[in-house]
Design a protein around this motif. Structure first.
Motif, PDB file in Angstrom:
ATOM      1  N   MET A   1       1.694  10.855 -19.961  1.00  0.00           N
ATOM      2  CA  MET A   1       2.311  10.367 -21.184  1.00  0.00           C
ATOM      3  C   MET A   1       1.249   9.800 -22.127  1.00  0.00           C
ATOM      4  SD  MET A   1       5.586   7.928 -21.755  1.00  0.00           S
ATOM      5  CE  MET A   1       6.525   8.905 -20.663  1.00  0.00           C
ATOM      6  N   LEU A   2       0.230   9.200 -21.536  1.00  0.00           N
ATOM      7  CA  LEU A   2      -0.851   8.695 -22.378  1.00  0.00           C
ATOM      8  C   LEU A   2      -1.529   9.842 -23.117  1.00  0.00           C
ATOM      9  CD1 LEU A   2      -2.534   6.328 -23.314  1.00  0.00           C
ATOM     10  CD2 LEU A   2      -3.978   6.642 -21.320  1.00  0.00           C
ATOM     11  N   ARG A   3      -1.620  10.984 -22.463  1.00  0.00           N
ATOM     12  CA  ARG A   3      -2.229  12.150 -23.109  1.00  0.00           C
ATOM     13  C   ARG A   3      -1.437  12.560 -24.351  1.00  0.00           C
ATOM     14  NH1 ARG A   3      -2.897  17.688 -19.884  1.00  0.00           N
ATOM     15  NH2 ARG A   3      -0.678  17.341 -19.714  1.00  0.00           N
ATOM     16  N   TRP A   4      -0.080  12.505 -24.269  1.00  0.00           N
ATOM     17  CA  TRP A   4       0.746  12.851 -25.427  1.00  0.00           C
ATOM     18  C   TRP A   4       0.556  11.847 -26.556  1.00  0.00           C
ATOM     19  CZ3 TRP A   4       2.514  17.431 -26.114  1.00  0.00           C
ATOM     20  CH2 TRP A   4       2.816  18.231 -25.030  1.00  0.00           C
ATOM     21  N   ALA A   5       0.393  10.569 -26.220  1.00  0.00           N
ATOM     22  CA  ALA A   5       0.157   9.560 -27.242  1.00  0.00           C
ATOM     23  C   ALA A   5      -1.180   9.804 -27.948  1.00  0.00           C
ATOM     24  CB  ALA A   5       0.182   8.160 -26.633  1.00  0.00           C
ATOM     25  N   ILE A   6      -2.185  10.174 -27.180  1.00  0.00           N
ATOM     26  CA  ILE A   6      -3.502  10.453 -27.775  1.00  0.00           C
ATOM     27  C   ILE A   6      -3.442  11.706 -28.638  1.00  0.00           C
ATOM     28  CG2 ILE A   6      -5.880  11.106 -27.213  1.00  0.00           C
ATOM     29  CD1 ILE A   6      -5.626   9.243 -24.764  1.00  0.00           C
ATOM     30  N   ILE A   7      -2.722  12.727 -28.177  1.00  0.00           N
ATOM     31  CA  ILE A   7      -2.578  13.949 -28.971  1.00  0.00           C
ATOM     32  C   ILE A   7      -1.872  13.649 -30.286  1.00  0.00           C
ATOM     33  CG2 ILE A   7      -1.389  16.183 -29.077  1.00  0.00           C
ATOM     34  CD1 ILE A   7      -1.996  16.447 -26.058  1.00  0.00           C
ATOM     35  N   ALA A   8      -0.797  12.846 -30.238  1.00  0.00           N
ATOM     36  CA  ALA A   8      -0.083  12.484 -31.460  1.00  0.00           C
ATOM     37  C   ALA A   8      -0.976  11.688 -32.399  1.00  0.00           C
ATOM     38  CB  ALA A   8       1.182  11.696 -31.128  1.00  0.00           C
TER      39      ALA A   8
END
Length: 57
Positions: A1-8
């Motif tokens: 989920m942290l990866r999605w936050a960084i991508i966003a």
């Protein structure tokens, strides 16, 4: 989920540099929500881990 936050967040930064204000604002909002969800889940898992260590398993 942290990866999605960084991508966003990266999408928001790129959109902000290119001048897409609406897209950048939406991506920043998504990144903030995902980041806070990640922090809450991290804290819950941390507390559960410390509670589990008290047992003799």
């Amino acid at each position: 989920m942290l990866r999605w936050a960084i991508i966003a967040l990266v999408v928001a930064l790129i959109a902000g540099v290119l001048g897409f204000g609406g897209i950048a604002g939406a991506a920043v909002g998504i990144a903030k929500i995902l980041f806070y969800i990640f922090i809450v889940l991290f804290l819950i898992m941390l507390v559960m881990n410390f509670m589990g260590r008290g047992r003799g398993v």
